[in-house]
Write an enzyme that holds these catalytic residues in place. Sequence first.
Site, PDB file in Angstrom:
ATOM      1  N   HIS A 112       0.841  -1.202   0.000  1.00  0.00           N
ATOM      2  CA  HIS A 112       0.000   0.000   0.000  1.00  0.00           C
ATOM      3  C   HIS A 112       0.874   1.249   0.000  1.00  0.00           C
ATOM      4  O   HIS A 112       2.053   1.225   0.350  1.00  0.00           O
ATOM      5  CB  HIS A 112      -0.971   0.015   1.186  1.00  0.00           C
ATOM      6  CG  HIS A 112      -0.348   0.192   2.533  1.00  0.00           C
ATOM      7  ND1 HIS A 112      -0.026   1.428   3.061  1.00  0.00           N
ATOM      8  CD2 HIS A 112       0.006  -0.716   3.483  1.00  0.00           C
ATOM      9  CE1 HIS A 112       0.489   1.284   4.267  1.00  0.00           C
ATOM     10  NE2 HIS A 112       0.523  -0.009   4.550  1.00  0.00           N
ATOM     11  N   CYS A 154       3.415  -4.522   6.645  1.00  0.00           N
ATOM     12  CA  CYS A 154       3.043  -4.271   5.255  1.00  0.00           C
ATOM     13  C   CYS A 154       4.265  -3.879   4.432  1.00  0.00           C
ATOM     14  O   CYS A 154       5.312  -3.517   4.972  1.00  0.00           O
ATOM     15  CB  CYS A 154       1.998  -3.168   5.177  1.00  0.00           C
ATOM     16  SG  CYS A 154       0.358  -3.683   5.728  1.00  0.00           S
TER      17      CYS A 154
END
Length: 232
Positions: free
Chosen positions: A187, A202
């Site tokens: 992301h 992440c």
Amino acid sequence: MGDMRRRAGVALGVAGLMAPLALALGAAPAAAAASCTTQAGPYQKKVEKFLGRPVDGRQSAADCKAVQAFQKKHGITPAAGYAGSVTWGVMDLMNKQKAVGDKPNRDRKCPTNRGRIACVNLTLQISWIQDGSTLKYGPVPVRTGRNGSETRTGAKKITWRNIDHHSSLYDVAMPYAQFFDGGQAFHSAAVSMWNAPGSRGCVNLRPADAKKYWSMLRNGDDVFVYGRKAGT
């Protein structure tokens, strides 16, 4: 009139006492926070070379300002312009990433027999998209999990995508989120990719790169994560 003078004298005396007391407690003028160190660091010459400064191993005011600007840009603290191990470590990683050029999979550790696949090299903190052995996008710098929240290695698949995702766990925006391992996803992140200590697991991407990954990947596409991030 005498009382007014005595009160003024007391006020001045208290003010005079407060200044040294503040210094004793560690308080400092606001300007001191932005001051530059005059001390050369152990990586002075390497840092000077990286920044395109005269390489003499001596700390000048201009050297300090250049180092300080780099530190502020990438969230390195304290941003005092000192050429220490943390600052040089970021620069050294940048050099290694640049040296990869357009052959990020020269070691062939990311599978070339699965068609479209997003690869993540934790050691070099880079990612790219390839189709077979053909490079389609990247390599680009990434920011992966910190110590204790490492990005998990192995073969994965993108299972869910949300272009406007917001993490309820950490209360942060995760634009162009593409989940590939539980709560771990590619992301966009509004921080430097070299900002320590890293993500919560992440794979952070710069906004333009996250947008490109979104346009190129789909649910079911392969992801392969390998290597080990320094400090984890």
